[in-house]
Motif scaffolding. Structure first.
Motif, PDB file in Angstrom:
ATOM      1  N   ARG A 140       0.842  -1.194   0.000  1.00 59.81           N
ATOM      2  CA  ARG A 140       0.000   0.000   0.000  1.00 59.81           C
ATOM      3  C   ARG A 140       0.879   1.246   0.000  1.00 59.81           C
ATOM      4  N   GLU A 192       0.537   6.044   4.480  1.00 59.03           N
ATOM      5  CA  GLU A 192      -0.493   6.962   4.953  1.00 59.03           C
ATOM      6  C   GLU A 192       0.144   8.335   5.145  1.00 59.03           C
ATOM      7  N   PRO A 193      -0.657   9.418   5.160  1.00 55.54           N
ATOM      8  CA  PRO A 193      -0.068  10.757   5.257  1.00 55.54           C
ATOM      9  C   PRO A 193       0.879  10.947   6.446  1.00 55.54           C
ATOM     10  N   ASP A 194       0.531  10.399   7.604  1.00 50.08           N
ATOM     11  CA  ASP A 194       1.421  10.558   8.760  1.00 50.08           C
ATOM     12  C   ASP A 194       2.688   9.712   8.631  1.00 50.08           C
ATOM     13  N   GLU A 195       2.646   8.630   7.855  1.00 53.23           N
ATOM     14  CA  GLU A 195       3.825   7.795   7.640  1.00 53.23           C
ATOM     15  C   GLU A 195       4.772   8.408   6.613  1.00 53.23           C
TER      16      GLU A 195
END
Length: 148
Positions: free
Chosen positions: A92, A95-98
């Motif tokens: 995937r 995510e934005p925070d990752e």
């Protein structure tokens, strides 16, 4: 011979501090070159269950994928993933925070098998090599399933 003057002592202390600060930097460079000389090395961040992302590099070595922290002085891998105990469950985008914690362009790979709960982040070409590595094996070894 007399006692060295204040400037001589200061220059000596500053010189020693600079040398002491540069030794770890040179060691990290030499370590990376040493790792690269013993197998293909690629940027690969790791997230352990219940922990945050850690920048690292990985290398394929026989039936293992060895993972090393980027800013560590050790020549030993921090974690070793064995081919027959590792499978790719899902790939995937981060995510934005990752995304702020990972290298640009890396995708997140969720592992299964004995390494369930671990996440690896790597570039797409490295993901292709990693997926092929997890699916392949020595003749007569356990069969692997492909990721979903």
């Amino acid at each position: 011979m007399g006692v060295p003057d204040w400037w001589s002592w200061t220059a000596t202390v500053v010189g020693l501090l600079v040398v002491c600060a540069l030794i770890p930097v040179f060691w990290l460079i030499a370590r990376r070159r040493w790792l690269a000389g013993r197998g293909r090395v690629f940027e690969c961040s790791l997230k352990r269950p219940g922990a945050g992302w850690t920048l690292g590099v990985a290398r394929f070595r026989d039936e293992d994928l060895e993972w090393y922290r980027v800013f560590a002085l050790s020549l030993r891998p921090r974690i070793t993933f064995h081919r027959h105990e590792t499978s790719v469950v899902r790939v995937r985008p981060p995510e934005p925070d990752e995304a702020a914690e990972l290298y640009d362009g890396h995708v997140v790979t969720e592992l299964g098998g004995r390494n369930a709960g671990y996440l690896l982040a790597m570039a797409r070409p490295d993901l292709t090599a990693f997926s092929s590595w997890t699916e392949a094996g020595a003749p007569g070894g356990p069969e692997k399933s492909t990721y979903r």
